[in-house]
Write an enzyme that holds these catalytic residues in place. Structure first.
Site, PDB file in Angstrom:
ATOM      1  N   GLU A 130      -1.788  24.455   6.546  1.00 42.56           N
ATOM      2  CA  GLU A 130      -1.646  25.789   7.130  1.00 42.56           C
ATOM      3  C   GLU A 130      -1.139  25.717   8.563  1.00 42.56           C
ATOM      4  O   GLU A 130      -0.225  26.457   8.951  1.00 42.56           O
ATOM      5  CB  GLU A 130      -2.995  26.527   7.096  1.00 42.56           C
ATOM      6  CG  GLU A 130      -3.553  26.736   5.691  1.00 42.56           C
ATOM      7  CD  GLU A 130      -4.489  25.633   5.236  1.00 42.56           C
ATOM      8  OE1 GLU A 130      -5.464  25.941   4.519  1.00 42.56           O
ATOM      9  OE2 GLU A 130      -4.255  24.453   5.599  1.00 42.56           O
ATOM     10  N   CYS A 136      -9.734  25.890   5.355  1.00 45.83           N
ATOM     11  CA  CYS A 136     -11.014  25.401   5.856  1.00 45.83           C
ATOM     12  C   CYS A 136     -11.482  26.250   7.031  1.00 45.83           C
ATOM     13  O   CYS A 136     -10.695  26.874   7.741  1.00 45.83           O
ATOM     14  CB  CYS A 136     -10.905  23.931   6.267  1.00 45.83           C
ATOM     15  SG  CYS A 136      -9.829  23.634   7.694  1.00 45.83           S
ATOM     16  N   CYS A 165      -8.573  25.907   9.934  1.00 43.39           N
ATOM     17  CA  CYS A 165      -7.298  26.590   9.673  1.00 43.39           C
ATOM     18  C   CYS A 165      -7.469  28.108   9.690  1.00 43.39           C
ATOM     19  O   CYS A 165      -6.516  28.832   9.962  1.00 43.39           O
ATOM     20  CB  CYS A 165      -6.740  26.139   8.324  1.00 43.39           C
ATOM     21  SG  CYS A 165      -6.207  24.419   8.331  1.00 43.39           S
ATOM     22  N   THR A 168      -9.399 -12.030 -13.686  1.00 39.63           N
ATOM     23  CA  THR A 168      -7.986 -11.713 -13.480  1.00 39.63           C
ATOM     24  C   THR A 168      -7.449 -12.423 -12.248  1.00 39.63           C
ATOM     25  O   THR A 168      -6.324 -12.953 -12.246  1.00 39.63           O
ATOM     26  CB  THR A 168      -7.800 -10.190 -13.328  1.00 39.63           C
ATOM     27  OG1 THR A 168      -8.211  -9.550 -14.543  1.00 39.63           O
ATOM     28  CG2 THR A 168      -6.358  -9.827 -13.027  1.00 39.63           C
ATOM     29  N   ASP A 180      -4.378 -15.090 -12.493  1.00 38.73           N
ATOM     30  CA  ASP A 180      -3.050 -14.674 -12.015  1.00 38.73           C
ATOM     31  C   ASP A 180      -2.820 -14.889 -10.528  1.00 38.73           C
ATOM     32  O   ASP A 180      -1.671 -14.809 -10.074  1.00 38.73           O
ATOM     33  CB  ASP A 180      -2.838 -13.188 -12.336  1.00 38.73           C
ATOM     34  CG  ASP A 180      -2.890 -12.892 -13.826  1.00 38.73           C
ATOM     35  OD1 ASP A 180      -2.668 -13.830 -14.616  1.00 38.73           O
ATOM     36  OD2 ASP A 180      -3.163 -11.727 -14.183  1.00 38.73           O
TER      37      ASP A 180
END
Length: 402
Positions: free
Chosen positions: A84, A107, A116, A228, A232
């Site tokens: 805004e 807000c 805002c 993992t 890897d």
């Protein structure tokens, strides 16, 4: 029933007009084509903040005067002007008397930015149309009430489903205290994430892998299990310029992450969290701290593994509002078994790996009966090069746009 030749009484016309400005729960609101078009523009602007504003919501705003757009704005990055105020600062003419279309209720509290609502009131905006109410308890209806108290007309609910879908991670984070969890997996046509020898480079082609880096940049965190990492040795970072790096989260019950792994050696450059149980040795934890890794102790499951549900709560406490899980079959099963995954990105490559011992994307004990299998709602099926991506959501997710 009113026939084609009848006219609505004047008081009915007044009621319909009022409802279009002040929507009342349970009443149908007739938004104009122009209203819809302006809000679509605001939603498109909001999406530009994806990967830059978390844990704040993505918000876009459009200011319209005499039927034409005089300004556009959006929340560009965490801590910067809200949409805004961004739009008000960019006005091509005086916004007094104009209409503001915004994707989230303005807000009314002080955070990293002032409220805002104050800026809207000071600018002389005459009408605010918000796509949805802010679920944040600090706002939730208070922003709209404050604007009305200052004589500003407020309407809500225009393209609400689209707005809720856009900010699905923020909504879950702010209302449930849990991050939004997306699961990504890549498999062959016969459902293998690696060969029987464990080789997994590469299941998919470059086009798919580039999109995965976009996903990483759009999530606040990226999670993988120690299995993992050991298989890897990944970096788990986003390699697309201009996108924010996700926090790397390693699930490692015994804190066994090697100090010479790519994750440990780059911990000074990329924020890294390692989740472990009470079984991790103080010596191992000390070495990881020395490498710049934050460690988080979590409850353990019956088999001595990190309780993912407990971990997710702790991650939310650290401001991590969304997590992309690129773990192996065991983490995926834990998420599936406990209903913790919200969204799914499953890539399927036109390859057949075979192998009785080759792993699939979800391991664990599995469900005993097909009737108990976790159901999902498929959102889309899209091709990336020669690969196919199935994008799905948890079955009970209710905010999928048409």
């Amino acid at each position: 029933m009113i026939s084609d030749g009848d006219c609505l009484p004047a008081y009915c016309i007044a009621i319909v007009s009022a409802l279009s400005t002040f929507p009342v729960p349970g009443f149908f609101v007739m938004w104009s084509d122009a209203d819809i078009s302006f809000m679509k523009t605001a939603l498109s602007l909001a999406e530009r903040g994806d990967g830059h504003v978390a844990p704040n919501p993505m918000v876009g705003a459009v200011i319209v005067k005499d039927g034409k757009i005089i300004s556009r704005g959006w929340h560009r990055e965490y801590g910067s002007l809200h949409a805004e105020r961004d739009a008000l600062a960019a006005c091509s003419e005086d916004p007094a008397g104009a209409v503001m279309y915004v994707t989230l209720e303005p807000c009314c509290h002080y955070g990293k930015q002032p409220p805002c609502t104050s800026a809207i009131i000071e600018a002389g905006i005459s009408r605010v149309i918000a796509a949805m109410e802010d679920p944040n308890p600090l706002v939730r209806g208070k922003g709209a009430t404050l604007l009305r108290e200052h004589g500003i007309e407020v309407g809500t609910g225009l393209l609400e489903n689209e707005a809720r879908f856009l900010n699905r991670a923020f909504i879950k984070y702010i209302t449930e205290g849990r991050p939004w969890v997306s699961v990504k997996s890549a498999m062959t046509l016969d459902g293998k994430i690696a060969t029987s020898t464990g080789d997994s480079k590469w299941v998919t082609e470059e086009t798919s892998r580039h999109f995965v880096h976009e996903l990483r940049g759009r999530h606040a965190g990226i999670m993988a299990g120690i299995g993992t990492v050991l298989a890897d040795n990944p970096m788990l970072n986003c390699r697309i310029g201009g996108m924010r790096q996700p926090v790397r989260i390693i699930v490692d019950s015994h804190a066994s992450l090697p100090e010479n792994s790519a994750i440990a050696e780059s911990a000074g450059e990329f924020r890294t969290i390692l989740a472990h149980t009470a079984d991790a040795s103080p010596d191992r934890l000390g070495k990881l701290h020395g490498a710049g890794i934050t460690t988080v102790e979590c409850r353990s499951t019956g088999n001595g593994m990190v309780c993912i549900d407990d971990l997710l709560g702790k991650l939310a406490g650290k401001g991590i509002s969304s997590v992309l899980v690129e773990g192996g079959a065991e983490i995926n099963w834990s998420l599936t078994e406990n209903g913790l995954a919200d969204e799914f990105y499953f890539f399927i490559a036109p390859k057949i790996a075979g192998g009785n011992t080759a792993k699939g994307p979800v391991g664990g004990t599995g469900f005993r009966r097909m009737a108990d299998a976790a159901e999902v709602s498929i959102r889309s099926v899209k091709q990336y090069g020669n690969d196919w991506l199935i994008h799905a959501f948890k079955k009970d997710y209710s905010c999928l746009p048409e």
